[in-house]
Design a protein around this motif. Sequence first.
Motif, short mmCIF file in Angstrom:
data_model
loop_
_atom_site.label_atom_id
_atom_site.label_comp_id
_atom_site.label_asym_id
_atom_site.label_seq_id
_atom_site.Cartn_x
_atom_site.Cartn_y
_atom_site.Cartn_z
N THR A 134 3.33 11.50 -7.72
CA THR A 134 3.77 10.84 -6.31
C THR A 134 3.15 11.59 -5.20
N ARG A 135 2.96 13.24 -5.43
CA ARG A 135 2.42 13.87 -4.24
C ARG A 135 1.92 15.05 -4.81
N ILE A 136 0.96 15.67 -3.89
CA ILE A 136 0.37 16.96 -3.98
C ILE A 136 0.81 17.94 -2.97
N LYS B 262 0.73 -1.31 0.18
CA LYS B 262 0.07 0.07 0.09
C LYS B 262 0.72 1.41 0.28
N LEU B 263 1.85 1.30 0.82
CA LEU B 263 2.45 2.51 1.16
C LEU B 263 3.95 2.50 0.22
N ILE B 264 4.62 1.54 -0.17
CA ILE B 264 6.00 1.73 -0.88
C ILE B 264 5.96 1.36 -2.19
N LYS B 265 5.34 0.33 -2.67
CA LYS B 265 5.66 -0.24 -4.10
C LYS B 265 5.31 0.91 -4.78
N GLY B 266 4.13 1.42 -5.16
CA GLY B 266 3.70 2.29 -6.27
C GLY B 266 4.49 3.46 -6.04
N TYR B 267 4.59 4.15 -4.98
CA TYR B 267 5.27 5.46 -4.84
C TYR B 267 6.79 5.27 -5.36
N THR B 268 7.25 4.14 -4.75
CA THR B 268 8.75 3.93 -5.29
C THR B 268 8.93 3.49 -6.78
N GLU B 269 7.91 2.92 -7.03
CA GLU B 269 8.14 2.56 -8.73
C GLU B 269 7.77 3.73 -9.66
N LYS B 270 7.08 4.64 -9.21
CA LYS B 270 6.63 5.94 -9.82
C LYS B 270 8.11 6.76 -9.83
N GLN B 271 8.58 6.89 -8.60
CA GLN B 271 9.80 7.81 -8.39
C GLN B 271 10.84 7.52 -9.19
N TRP B 272 11.20 6.08 -9.28
CA TRP B 272 12.27 5.68 -9.99
C TRP B 272 11.92 4.98 -11.18
N GLY B 273 10.61 4.99 -11.79
CA GLY B 273 10.45 4.65 -13.14
C GLY B 273 10.90 3.36 -13.47
N ASN C 255 5.38 13.06 13.15
CA ASN C 255 6.55 14.02 12.63
C ASN C 255 7.38 13.20 11.83
N TYR C 256 7.39 13.60 10.53
CA TYR C 256 8.31 12.81 9.59
C TYR C 256 9.60 12.74 9.80
N PHE C 257 10.07 13.86 10.28
CA PHE C 257 11.73 13.91 10.74
C PHE C 257 11.88 13.63 12.26
N TYR D 91 17.55 15.87 -10.76
CA TYR D 91 17.18 16.20 -9.34
C TYR D 91 17.73 15.03 -8.32
N TYR D 92 17.37 13.95 -8.64
CA TYR D 92 18.12 12.74 -7.96
C TYR D 92 18.95 11.96 -8.48
N PRO D 93 20.32 12.22 -7.74
CA PRO D 93 21.49 11.40 -8.42
C PRO D 93 21.12 9.79 -8.36
N VAL E 277 0.46 15.79 0.62
CA VAL E 277 -0.23 14.45 0.56
C VAL E 277 0.49 13.78 -0.57
N ASN E 278 0.65 12.51 -0.04
CA ASN E 278 1.29 11.41 -0.95
C ASN E 278 0.24 10.61 -1.79
N TYR E 279 0.57 10.14 -2.88
CA TYR E 279 -0.35 9.59 -3.76
C TYR E 279 0.21 8.18 -3.95
N ASN E 280 -0.01 6.96 -3.28
CA ASN E 280 0.94 5.91 -3.08
C ASN E 280 0.73 4.76 -4.40
N GLU E 281 -0.71 4.94 -4.90
CA GLU E 281 -0.81 3.74 -5.92
C GLU E 281 -0.13 4.16 -7.37
N LYS F 127 25.39 14.06 -5.13
CA LYS F 127 24.87 13.33 -3.83
C LYS F 127 23.71 14.04 -3.45
N TYR F 128 22.82 13.25 -2.98
CA TYR F 128 21.51 13.82 -2.55
C TYR F 128 21.44 14.44 -1.33
N TYR F 129 21.93 15.75 -1.45
CA TYR F 129 21.96 16.32 -0.10
C TYR F 129 20.52 17.11 0.59
N1 UDP Z 1 8.86 6.38 0.30
C1 UDP Z 1 7.78 5.39 -0.01
N2 UDP Z 1 6.26 5.70 0.38
C2 UDP Z 1 6.08 7.09 0.62
C3 UDP Z 1 7.35 8.15 0.68
C4 UDP Z 1 8.46 7.76 0.45
O1 UDP Z 1 7.77 4.20 -0.35
O2 UDP Z 1 4.91 7.29 1.00
C5 UDP Z 1 10.02 5.73 0.06
C6 UDP Z 1 10.27 5.75 -1.41
O3 UDP Z 1 11.12 4.62 -1.74
C7 UDP Z 1 11.05 6.96 -2.05
C8 UDP Z 1 12.00 7.44 -0.43
O4 UDP Z 1 10.98 6.57 0.17
O5 UDP Z 1 12.04 6.70 -2.83
C9 UDP Z 1 12.25 8.81 -0.61
O6 UDP Z 1 11.06 9.13 -0.60
P1 UDP Z 1 10.75 10.82 -0.33
O7 UDP Z 1 9.69 11.32 -1.11
O8 UDP Z 1 10.55 11.06 1.29
O9 UDP Z 1 12.13 11.61 -0.67
P2 UDP Z 1 12.23 13.47 -1.03
O10 UDP Z 1 12.02 13.64 -2.43
O11 UDP Z 1 11.11 13.85 -0.26
O12 UDP Z 1 13.62 13.75 -0.56
#
Ligand code: UDP
Length: 369
Positions: free
Chosen positions: A280-282, A149-160, A183-185, A313-315, A270-274, A348-350
Amino acid sequence: SSKQYDYLIIGAGLFGSVFAHEASKRGKTCLIIDKRAHSGGNIHCENVEGINVHKYGAHIFHTNDKSIWDYVNSFVEFNRYTNSPVAVYKDELYNLPFNMNTFYQLWNVRTPEEAKAKIQSQIDEENISEPANLEEQALNLVGRDIYEKLIKGYTEKQWGRSATELPAFIIKRLPVRFTYDNNYFNDKYQGIPIGGYNKLTEGLVAGIEIKLNVDFFKDREYWEGIADNVVFTGNIDQYYGYQFGYLEYRSLNFEHQTLDTENYQGNAVVNYNEREVPYTRIIEHKHFEFGAQPKTVITKEFPQEWTLDKEPYYPINDTRNTEVFKKYKALADQEDKVIFGGRLAEYKYYDMHQIIGSALKTVKDVFND
Ligand code: UDP
């Protein structure tokens, strides 16, 4: 000094701006150039309807380092914003990061003991001993429900690409928290500059000469002749003429919209995880500053494949890119008049606080103080 300036700083982002500020404080003459029409790099905000819009993606400042917190607060006061994103999966809504609220929403469990048992039983069901890819790694850390529910779709979208094709190292750990804390951090200090990030970046470069809309590579010889030393914060592969090949990135496409409504989603993030939702988010920018404007500005974030004409953006720190970067880094290490710093030059993603820490450390090394 033999040339017009002590330092030419290429790139007006956080690294370049902190370096320029500190160098000029020490009596050095600095010139900053940037190819964009504004300073501040990716933390630059644009004011729309009285709202500070994070044009290059949401930036939330957080750090554990009191000296870095005091440093940024000396330029602008920060508010008490705390990042607590929510995740939408189909018609369900979950709190992030994974915590007792999330576990209650997923399984109707209320105690840490029940939540731990539930996660452990799902991990045991998978029975993975050596995770070979990101999917197996995630299943091994949090089990099937959270993964799907919360990792697969988001991660696959983010990394293509599919989670089974992604390396496990991307998620060495996935924090699970057994308290009701959204608190996320984990850092001690967190907030958004009151009045926006431009106050910070403009404060850093106040009184320093800066030329915008200037592409270093269009007239490289001229710019290299203007200063005794160079601080380069652009793409390191471009600096060396791409001689070892391109360093790859993931890119993003931001779709900004102004809406005639006061409060669109009730939260900044608000993340959209599917998988089926293409973004990925609004982001609803006004909530970073508790804004009460009559309108609102939202930004949909679409991950996209990077090409040379897109913002990097992301190395992608996989084996191939890491090897290529090492070759460029070896050349950079031989320079004695050029300093390489920041996300693009160090590949490097700083986070922002890390960039500031790295720039301040560079300053310390360069000026021996
Ligand atoms: N991630 C996830 N679900 C979420 C948010 C993040 O699985 O709802 C994972 C995902 O693998 C992603 C990584 O956490 O590549 C970092 O995501 P985030 O969006 O927090 O990075 P940012 O772009 O904000 O630095």
